[in-house]
Design an enzyme around this catalytic site. Structure first.
Site, mmCIF file in Angstrom:
data_model
loop_
_atom_site.group_PDB
_atom_site.id
_atom_site.type_symbol
_atom_site.label_atom_id
_atom_site.label_comp_id
_atom_site.label_asym_id
_atom_site.label_seq_id
_atom_site.Cartn_x
_atom_site.Cartn_y
_atom_site.Cartn_z
ATOM 1 N N SER A 179 0.465 -1.553 0.028
ATOM 2 C CA SER A 179 0.046 -0.140 -0.368
ATOM 3 C C SER A 179 0.690 1.252 0.228
ATOM 4 C CB SER A 179 -1.115 0.441 1.451
ATOM 5 O OG SER A 179 -0.498 0.237 1.985
ATOM 6 N N GLY A 180 1.206 1.532 1.052
ATOM 7 C CA GLY A 180 2.402 2.602 1.376
ATOM 8 C C GLY A 180 4.483 2.627 1.008
ATOM 9 N N VAL A 231 -2.848 3.082 3.859
ATOM 10 C CA VAL A 231 -4.019 2.901 5.550
ATOM 11 C C VAL A 231 -3.656 1.509 5.223
ATOM 12 C CG1 VAL A 231 -6.276 2.847 5.706
ATOM 13 C CG2 VAL A 231 -5.368 5.168 4.975
ATOM 14 N N GLY A 232 -3.438 0.756 4.977
ATOM 15 C CA GLY A 232 -3.961 -0.687 4.477
ATOM 16 C C GLY A 232 -2.897 -1.285 5.291
ATOM 17 N N HIS A 280 -0.870 0.508 7.493
ATOM 18 C CA HIS A 280 -0.869 1.319 9.007
ATOM 19 C C HIS A 280 -1.739 0.583 10.192
ATOM 20 C CE1 HIS A 280 0.336 4.270 11.744
ATOM 21 N NE2 HIS A 280 -1.132 4.418 11.607
ATOM 22 N N ASN A 332 3.679 -3.643 13.802
ATOM 23 C CA ASN A 332 4.118 -2.339 12.310
ATOM 24 C C ASN A 332 5.478 -1.533 12.181
ATOM 25 O OD1 ASN A 332 0.901 -1.006 12.948
ATOM 26 N ND2 ASN A 332 1.749 -1.803 11.628
ATOM 27 N N TYR A 333 6.594 -1.756 12.849
ATOM 28 C CA TYR A 333 8.049 -1.578 12.962
ATOM 29 C C TYR A 333 8.829 -3.249 13.035
ATOM 30 C CZ TYR A 333 7.454 2.459 16.113
ATOM 31 O OH TYR A 333 7.141 3.968 16.855
#
Length: 537
Positions: free
Chosen positions: A113-114, A183-184, A186, A479-480
């Protein structure tokens, strides 16, 4: 000292070959493109212009499409294996067709995504693979009256914040500081930001979702069921399907918020400040978020000597008088004064946090930019459950100076985070945890020796921190992303391998995630080097 969280991660990882392989003849020819395009054409409407969304390695735009959302330059060397194809869907049916055609042709699918995946797992692999990049799926529909929004997974946080601001000046959303995050990824991994103590994580405010499953079906919350919905709000969506969109609940924000940055070094009693911060930051007013940045720095008083710089960077959901009433009473060591405080709107605070803290905050339209300077970096994470003593802090300063340029970011928990049960979402690190730690090192050179030295430094500091952080398991934040804590080959031992990192990311929630995965994707189609495994057959 700028906030370090926005910067991506690093590591020259040797991924082990994943279970599905292409034959060398396929991987070496354009027949992959031809066969895939034929399959997509059969599965989509004739008017869709499918060839416009599929890029082969021979396409002149291939490199630009690949690197536009590649945030960590560690994973863009000449030796890094490139995808056979990149698919950039423009509508949901394209995602469905891509999943089904990948299955039909035996292609390993990676979902991006990002592009801020710290270890690049969304766009690199050691086997033949393709990328499904959903950056075109970025629509955002905000309903200020209902205080909700539908946001597609390819939108960025900056775009989401801006669209909320367009409709309401007294609403926001609790998500990350870095505005180019997709967004996806995260939201499916937890979502952590400056309002975490007041409102919790992003996943604590997800009402519904749309996902393409392994059978190519589009499912909403009702159709997918509560088990799968639970799994994709904190367990990482890419293990279960392709997240298309989330429906989120907006949160109220005051018309005026206050931000500040206070910097001290060891000769300015930084040790006393850090020691006191550990008890105040997780327990103070939930509207006050005080991030602590720790970094080796050149001493201003002793020429040629190194010291430790400690910066408190904060957002308070209120005005400066209310803030000072709290800090004067609870945290005099901070030395916060009226002139240190800046009163701004919530949307301006978003811009302030990404580096516009020098008095020149630009217009909110800046948040629509997707430009992001890729760098070489590595990140790691930990959780502190008991305050570190002053003696141990002084020992830690010596080790940080000895190690070199690795920085620490201490993010306070408490507040709303302590009120939500650990099993409410897959994200388990709530009550009992005082601080989330991020280790951060960056470099700008392609020299392999520079990268090797930087990786050694961050791992040394991580080792030195062992006595002060959570144990059995030593916890980590999905997320990390950090492959140092374990990877899977997605073979016969995938459950055993997956459990090594799975319990660190998810604690007791890991086994439930495995059961959901086994039920919805029993053949492990959706997989990466740190995905949720299936139960052994």
């Amino acid at each position: 000292m700028k906030p370090l969280t926005c910067l991506p991660s690093l590591f020259a990882l040797l991924f082990i070959v994943v279970s599905h392989h292409l034959s060398p003849s396929w991987a070496a020819s354009d027949s992959v493109y031809d066969n895939f395009l034929q399959c997509l054409t059969r599965r989509t409407q004739p008017s869709d212009n499918i060839s416009d969304i599929v890029y082969s390695q021979s396409n002149s735009s291939f490199t630009n499409v690949l690197t536009s959302y590649l945030r960590n330059r560690r994973f863009n060397s000449s030796s890094t294996r490139k995808p056979l194809l990149i698919v950039t869907p423009k509508q949901e049916s394209h995602v469905q067709a891509t999943v089904l055609c990948s299955k039909d042709l035996g292609l390993h699918l990676k979902i991006r995504s990002g592009g801020h995946d710290y270890e690049g797992l969304s766009y690199i692999s050691d086997d033949a693979f393709i990328i499904l990049d959903i950056f075109n799926l970025r629509s955002i529909d905000v309903d200020a009256k209902e205080e909700t929004a539908w946001v597609q997974a390819g939108a960025t946080l900056g775009e989401l914040y801006y669209r909320i601001w367009e409709k309401s000046k007294v609403h926001g959303f609790p998500a990350g500081v870095c505005t180019t995050l997709g967004v996806g990824g995260h939201l499916s991994g937890g979502g952590y930001g400056t309002m975490v103590r007041k409102y919790g994580l992003s996943v604590d405010h997800i009402l519904d979702a749309r996902i393409v499953d392994v059978r190519g079906r589009i499912l909403d919350r009702k159709a997918m069921g509560e088990d799968l919905f639970w799994a994709i709000i904190g367990g990482g969506g890419a293990s279960f399907g392709v997240i298309l969109a989330y429906e989120i609940k907006l949160v109220p924000v005051p018309e005026t918020v206050t931000v500040f940055r206070i910097q001290k070094t060891l000769d300015q009693n930084a040790t006393d400040l850090v020691y006191k911060w550990q008890s105040v930051a997780p327990s103070t007013d939930p509207g006050l978020f005080m991030r602590l940045l720790l970094q080796p720095a050149a001493s201003k008083t002793e020429k040629g000597q190194q010291t430790i710089g400690a910066s408190v960077v904060a957002l308070f959901l209120g005005n400066s008088d209310q803030l000072l009433a709290i800090t004067d009473k609870e945290f005099p060591e901070l030395g916060l004064k009226k002139e240190n405080c800046t009163e701004i709107s919530w949307i301006e605070s978003v811009l302030w946090w990404i580096g516009f803290d020098n008095g020149t905050i630009p217009a909110p339209e800046t948040l629509l930019s997707r430009d992001y300077p890729a760098s070489f970096f590595k990140r790691k994470s930990d959780y502190i459950q008991t305050p570190i003593t002053k003696d141990n802090l002084e020992w830690l300063w010596k080790k940080m100076i000895e190690v070199g340029k690795v920085g620490l970011v201490f993010n306070p928990l408490g507040g709303r985070m302590s009120e939500i049960p650990a099993s409410a979402t897959p994200f388990p690190h709530r009550a009992g945890n005082l601080v989330k730690v991020q280790y951060s090192v960056n470099w700008n050179e392609e020299d392999p020796e520079v990268g090797k030295k930087s990786l050694e430094q961050i791992r040394r500091l991580y080792s030195y921190m062992t006595p002060f952080v959570s144990k059995n398991p030593r916890r980590a934040f999905l997320n990390y992303r950090d492959i140092d804590i374990g990877t899977t080959t997605n073979g016969n031992n995938s459950y055993k391998e997956g459990r090594v990192y799975g319990v660190k990311y998810f604690n007791d929630n890991f086994e439930r995630l495995v059961k959901v995965k086994t039920a919805v994707d029993p053949n492990n189609f959706f997989r990466n080097e740190q995905s949720i495994p299936t139960l052994p057959k």
